[in-house]
Scaffold this active site. Structure first.
Site, short mmCIF file in Angstrom:
data_model
loop_
_atom_site.label_atom_id
_atom_site.label_comp_id
_atom_site.label_asym_id
_atom_site.label_seq_id
_atom_site.Cartn_x
_atom_site.Cartn_y
_atom_site.Cartn_z
N SER A 191 0.87 -1.18 0.00
CA SER A 191 0.00 0.00 0.00
C SER A 191 0.90 1.22 0.00
O SER A 191 2.04 1.15 0.49
CB SER A 191 -0.87 0.01 1.26
OG SER A 191 -1.45 1.29 1.45
N TYR B 172 -1.09 -0.72 10.30
CA TYR B 172 -1.25 -0.99 8.86
C TYR B 172 -0.02 -0.49 8.09
O TYR B 172 0.56 -1.22 7.27
CB TYR B 172 -2.51 -0.30 8.35
CG TYR B 172 -2.83 -0.57 6.89
CD1 TYR B 172 -3.29 -1.81 6.48
CD2 TYR B 172 -2.67 0.42 5.93
CE1 TYR B 172 -3.59 -2.06 5.15
CE2 TYR B 172 -2.97 0.17 4.59
CZ TYR B 172 -3.43 -1.06 4.21
OH TYR B 172 -3.72 -1.32 2.90
#
Ligand code: NAD
Length: 260
Positions: A142, A155
């Site tokens: 990501s 995350y």
């Protein structure tokens, strides 16, 4: 170099393939003629995917469970007669909170799914990719793994670890003609981003619309990425078009250079 039969020879595994981005990747490879197996923790979406894509192999498997990953790879490779492509797609958003408010359980679960899961799947898949004398691993990272990402530290840190794992794997597996790349999507249209923006808006005490505007402020093209576009990039990397591409982190984000 064109190879019209390339996809019909491919055997692919996609983790978390029952919905979201994983399902788009599975659908694209299936439509191109590949043999495809997906795993997921959600039984109903798995059954729906199997009904929609004839011949698709499915299995319930939590990627955080190493024994389940081994079973899934063993069953899928036996059914397909080998393996050419692993798409390590599974990943969870983790908590949206300041570091001091994050529980040990939430931090750990985020790493178990996002990092350990990619390791378990790669470890199980590598002998099969070597037996095929080459192949491709795509690790879903990501943009959060590339930039500072406040209030989403588990995350962001987990996706930075995914990028590092992909780089290490690419060097270890290059001599076997196994290519490993990480993909770094930005703001992807769909259910997940709606959930993430809802959480982040609540954490900041602002509206959903304000949160979306803040997220797109950092995107130079002021647009979200469509899951089909991510599937297209995965296809490009795994096909002969990606033959000399390994060890890279490919952002697909409309030009996202920072996060707020
Ligand atoms: P999603 O939240 O829509 O979930 C997709 C699937 O993952 C679901 O079917 C779910 O059941 C499955 N899943 C969840 N935990 C699992 C586990 N432990 N084992 C197996 N399956 C599991 O996800 P998505 O938006 O499609 O994201 C896919 C990947 O792309 C993730 O790695 C995510 O971090 C990454 N990503 C997404 C975005 C985005 O905006 N959607 C942006 C950047 C990166």
């Amino acid at each position: 170099m064109t190879d019209p039969d390339f996809w019909s020879r491919q055997k692919a595994i996609i983790t978390a393939g029952a919905s979201g981005i994983g399902l788009k990747i599975a659908s694209a490879m299936h439509a191109a003629g590949a043999k495809v197996w997906i795993c997921d923790i959600a039984e109903r979406p798995l059954a729906e995917a199997a009904a929609a894509l004839p011949g698709l192999g499915t299995m319930v498997c939590d990627v955080a469970d190493p024994a389940a990953c081994n079973d899934f790879v063993a069953r899928a490779t036996e059914a397909m007669g080998g393996l050419d492509i692993l798409v390590n797609n599974a990943g969870i958003a983790g908590p949206a909170a300041a570091v001091q408010d994050i529980s040990t359980a939430d931090w750990t679960r985020c790493f178990e799914v996002n990092v350990n899961g990619q390791f378990f799947m790669a470890r199980a898949a590598i002998p099969h990719l070597k037996a095929a004398k080459g192949g491709s691993i795509v690790c879903m990272a990501s943009v959060a793994g590339k930039y500072a990402f406040p209030l989403r530290s588990p995350y962001a840190a987990s996706k930075a670890a995914v990028i590092s794992l992909a780089r290490a794997l690419s060097v270890e597996l290059g001599p076997d003609q196994i290519r490993v790349n990480a993909i770094a999507p930005g703001v992807v249209a769909g259910d997940r981003i709606r959930r993430v923006f809802t959480d982040r808006a609540a954490t900041r005490g602002i509206s959903y619309e304000e949160m979306e505007a803040i997220a797109l402020r950092a995107v130079s093209m002021k647009t979200m990425v469509e899951p089909e576009e991510i599937a297209g990039l995965v296809m490009f990397l795994c096909a002969p078009s990606g033959r000399p591409i390994s060890g890279q982190v490919m952002s697909i984000c409309g030009g996202l250079e920072y996060t707020e």
